[in-house]
Scaffold this active site. Structure first.
Site, PDB file in Angstrom:
ATOM      1  N   CYS A 113      20.585  34.542  50.528  1.00 15.20           N
ATOM      2  CA  CYS A 113      20.773  35.004  49.157  1.00 15.20           C
ATOM      3  C   CYS A 113      19.448  34.905  48.415  1.00 15.20           C
ATOM      4  CB  CYS A 113      21.833  34.148  48.454  1.00 15.20           C
ATOM      5  SG  CYS A 113      22.187  34.677  46.763  1.00 15.20           S
TER       6      CYS A 113
ATOM      7  N   HIS B 105      29.256  37.875  44.092  1.00 15.02           N
ATOM      8  CA  HIS B 105      28.399  37.453  42.976  1.00 15.02           C
ATOM      9  C   HIS B 105      29.023  37.818  41.637  1.00 15.02           C
ATOM     10  CE1 HIS B 105      24.847  35.636  44.570  1.00 15.02           C
ATOM     11  NE2 HIS B 105      24.484  36.690  45.288  1.00 15.02           N
TER      12      HIS B 105
ATOM     13  N   HIS C 116      29.183  40.264  49.796  1.00 10.29           N
ATOM     14  CA  HIS C 116      28.307  39.278  49.156  1.00 10.29           C
ATOM     15  C   HIS C 116      28.035  39.646  47.692  1.00 10.29           C
ATOM     16  CE1 HIS C 116      24.733  36.433  49.458  1.00 10.29           C
ATOM     17  NE2 HIS C 116      24.397  37.143  48.397  1.00 10.29           N
ATOM     18  N   GLU C 117      27.691  40.921  47.451  1.00 16.51           N
ATOM     19  CA  GLU C 117      27.370  41.342  46.086  1.00 16.51           C
ATOM     20  C   GLU C 117      28.602  41.360  45.189  1.00 16.51           C
ATOM     21  OE1 GLU C 117      24.344  41.171  45.387  1.00 16.51           O
ATOM     22  OE2 GLU C 117      23.609  41.257  47.442  1.00 16.51           O
TER      23      GLU C 117
END
Length: 185
Positions: free
Chosen positions: A104, A150, A146-147
């Site tokens: 990350c 976030h 992953h994004e």
């Protein structure tokens, strides 16, 4: 999807521990010049940091938007912008986990295996408000998850065992001097 905008300014990347990284972001409501400028800055920052994706909260902006430029399992480069993403993951017999290493930009220089489905889709809108659907395999599937995480206030360490998380933070500490607080700006 389309091409990522250029002409943005590189901004410092926000690190894990900052409140904006650990709470859900606000929805994008205006597809205007301010959003276009933000997306251009996000793209410039992602490229400068040699990343494959970047969420708005990674540059301190509380907004549900991410950019990506990432290869799929066939090494085809896919890029785009997704506002207000809705993640779709396979279930049942269609669900296969990939335990590849993940990193990350908000915890630079550290990597750990993180099990995620090997396919994913995201529905949302690009920075002009046009609907987009991105189907991902391989690293692209991991990037989309992953994004989107976030923007929900989840960092990938939240998905790791305590032991793996300790190792990840130790690795980040070992290389911390290589990434000053203004990195990559």
């Amino acid at each position: 999807m389309g091409t990522l905008p250029d002409g943005g300014s590189v901004r410092p990347i926000t690190r894990w521990g900052e409140p904006v990284m650990h709470r859900p972001c606000r929805p994008v409501e205006a597809y205007d010049e301010a959003l276009a400028a933000l997306v251009a800055d996000m793209t410039a920052t992602m490229v400068a940091a040699d990343g494959v994706g970047l969420a708005a909260n990674q540059i301190g902006v509380d907004l549900r938007v991410f950019v990506f430029r990432c290869p799929d399992e066939d090494q085809v480069m896919v890029e785009g912008v997704v506002c207000n993403p809705v993640l779709e993951l396979p279930t049942g017999a269609d669900r296969h986990l990939d335990d590849s290493e993940e990193g990350c930009l908000s915890l630079p220089g550290a990597y750990a295996p993180c099990a995620r489905p090997d396919r994913a889709a995201v529905r949302g809108f690009d920075h002009s408000g046009a609907p987009v659907v991105i189907h991902g395999t391989g690293m692209l599937a991991r990037c989309l998850q992953h994004e989107t995480d976030h923007l929900e206030g989840i960092v990938f360490a939240d998905r790791l065992s305590k032991r793996t998380r300790r190792h990840l933070f130790g690795e980040a500490e070992d290389v911390a001097d290589e990434f000053d607080p203004q990195w990559p700006a």
